[in-house]
Each structure stands twice: as structure tokens, then as C-alpha cells.
Design a protein around this motif. Sequence first.
Motif, short mmCIF file in Angstrom:
data_model
loop_
_atom_site.label_atom_id
_atom_site.label_comp_id
_atom_site.label_asym_id
_atom_site.label_seq_id
_atom_site.Cartn_x
_atom_site.Cartn_y
_atom_site.Cartn_z
N PHE A 105 0.85 -1.18 0.00
CA PHE A 105 0.00 0.00 0.00
C PHE A 105 0.89 1.24 0.00
O PHE A 105 2.11 1.16 0.21
CB PHE A 105 -0.97 0.01 1.19
N THR B 85 -6.69 6.36 -7.86
CA THR B 85 -6.30 5.00 -8.20
C THR B 85 -7.51 4.07 -8.15
O THR B 85 -8.59 4.48 -7.72
CB THR B 85 -5.21 4.47 -7.25
N TYR C 223 -7.64 1.48 -6.21
CA TYR C 223 -7.66 0.78 -4.92
C TYR C 223 -7.62 1.77 -3.76
O TYR C 223 -6.97 1.54 -2.75
CB TYR C 223 -6.50 -0.20 -4.84
N THR D 165 -3.83 4.04 -0.74
CA THR D 165 -4.23 3.17 -1.85
C THR D 165 -3.48 1.85 -1.77
O THR D 165 -2.34 1.78 -1.30
CB THR D 165 -3.93 3.84 -3.20
N GLY E 280 -2.22 -1.73 -4.03
CA GLY E 280 -1.69 -1.97 -5.36
C GLY E 280 -0.30 -1.41 -5.60
O GLY E 280 0.13 -1.31 -6.75
N MET E 281 0.43 -1.03 -4.53
CA MET E 281 1.80 -0.54 -4.69
C MET E 281 2.69 -1.22 -3.66
O MET E 281 2.30 -1.40 -2.51
CB MET E 281 1.86 0.98 -4.53
N ASN F 176 3.96 -0.89 -9.42
CA ASN F 176 2.73 -0.09 -9.43
C ASN F 176 1.63 -0.87 -10.12
O ASN F 176 1.64 -1.03 -11.34
CB ASN F 176 2.97 1.24 -10.15
N SER G 113 -1.67 -0.02 -9.23
CA SER G 113 -2.75 0.75 -8.62
C SER G 113 -3.83 1.18 -9.59
O SER G 113 -4.88 1.66 -9.17
CB SER G 113 -2.17 2.00 -7.94
N ASP H 74 1.25 2.80 -14.74
CA ASP H 74 0.42 1.71 -14.24
C ASP H 74 0.89 0.39 -14.83
O ASP H 74 1.30 0.31 -15.99
CB ASP H 74 -1.05 1.98 -14.62
#
Length: 313
Positions: free
Chosen positions: A28, A52, A54, A190, A192-193, A220, A222, A290
Amino acid sequence: MHNFGTLLLSTSLALAAEPALTIYNQNFAVVRETIPLVLRAGPNSVRFAGATAYVEPESVILRDPSGRVALQILEQNYRADPVSSELLLSLYEGKTLDFLVQNAGQTQIVAGKIVRSGYAARRGQTPQFQGPGMPPGQPIIEVEGKLRFQLPGMPLFPALGDDTIVQPVMDWIIQSAAAAKLDAELCYITGGMNWESDYNLISPGTGDALEVIGWVTIENQSGKTFENTRIKLMAGDVSKLQPRYADRFRAGGAVGGVIGGVPGGVPPVTEKTFDEYHLYTLPRAATLHDRETKQVEFLRAAGVKSKLLYVYD
């Protein structure tokens, strides 16, 4: 009835200041960016189309960093399911659609009833359109009285409605005490990272001096590209209390003096240590696309002393 002022931010982001990312090694990140707002007194309807896929909606903070304008988000609606063929297919379940079929160089239109689209979107996960052998995500299409467990061709959809979105958005109703034009600060968490570190050691044929090269790998996933972003990396477990973090960069700290001793050498990453956490700052802004995995060299040291050990088992 309230008369809301309307503002669409998706075309205004080019005027925003450089965003900042603090990425934790627990999948995150904290996003901070500046967005221009033009508000009038009372409630304002604002759409931000740069989030993003997420976002944790409950983590959103929107404020005036100067403290001059008092902002209050009366209502927030986060939509992270952009329009796609799979999503549109789910909206037509129980209805009949035309499919474009190409066979042996010929093109024809085939009508099919969408019995089940096979589309499922759940918060925190990428919506998936599962293929054969993966029920219940498998589509079921009725063509000429027979069921097919795959699409007969490319679906042809009617025109989009006004409420469809092409990227994740946050719709706000913002209350402002007075008319104002400002650069507001938006912060949110967020998923996804993620990031991790790797080391390469080069050992000479003779002698005991090593060369150490360290890489930071940033991932990344996200759903958003971050342009010219200031990046910080946080090492440590923020979800629970533990004994002092056994930082895997500890060895890097030991050779930090070596880096500084190299003529013209500048540490590519600066480190701050507090409690059981370590914060690393990349020296220059970077663009994270992305679905991209980016690697940055954060450590290079020559002449690192080593000891050769022989272990007999």
C-alpha cells in the motif's frame, strides 16, 4: 433545493503540483497531490478523476494547506469500476445483444441473449472476466436456442449513458464558507503498490574487497500512472508492534561511509531512521506507469571489506 456549483477536475490536473508517494513494503502507499479548486459559497459538486483503482475511501483527506479556506466534504462517492466490455456485458444480463462474428474471412451479425455475463467486481480486487473451466465467472450466451459457454463474437453495445466512467473517480459535495480559489491538498491511502530491495555482490578473483550494488524495485499495480512523482519508501511493519525492526538495509548503512568516501560519489538515496522504521527518499522525481515495475539504483560501494569463510559439513 440546493443549487450546486459544478467543477470537473479531470482536465485541470495538468496544473497540479508534483504528487508525492510514500510506498510501504506491505502493498500500500500514501498518495499526496495538489489539485486546483474554484469554489463558491455553499455546497459545490466536484468530480476528481485522478484517483487510483484501490483507494481506501475512508482515508481521504481534502484540505487547504494554508489554512485560509475551511473545507468540508458533505458527501463522497468513490467509483472504481470504469466502463469495459465485461462491465457492459453484465449490465445486459437477461437481454439480447448483437455480436460481430468473423468466420473464414466473412463477417456476420449474430444475436445472443446474455444469460450470465461472468463478470464479478469486488472491492480491493481487479475485476476479472474468467474463462472456460473457471465457473461461476464463465459467461453463458444463448444463441438460436442453444447455450454457449463463451462469447460468440465481439459484442456490439448501444451508446454509453451519461453516468458511465472511463477511469476511477471521486464525486464530492464540498461545503465552503465563502467563494475561494485555492490549491487544495488531497491525501489518501491506496493499495496496489509495493517495493523491495535487492543486492548484487561482485567479488574479485583475488583479495577481499567487494563491490556492492543495491536496487530498489517498485511495483505499481494501482490503476493509475504517477507523473514526475516524489517517492519515499518506508521499511517496517505498521500493522503491529514488534521488536526493533531488523532492517535489511542495515548492511547498506554499514557501507554508507564508503559511498561518501568515493570521489564525486553522492548517495542516490537518503535514509532517516525513527523507532523501528526506516524512510528512504529517492533524490529525483520519477514517473511510475500503471502495471509497471521500476528499478532504481540506491546503493553503489567499492572496496567493501569482506572475509572468506570455508564451512565443512
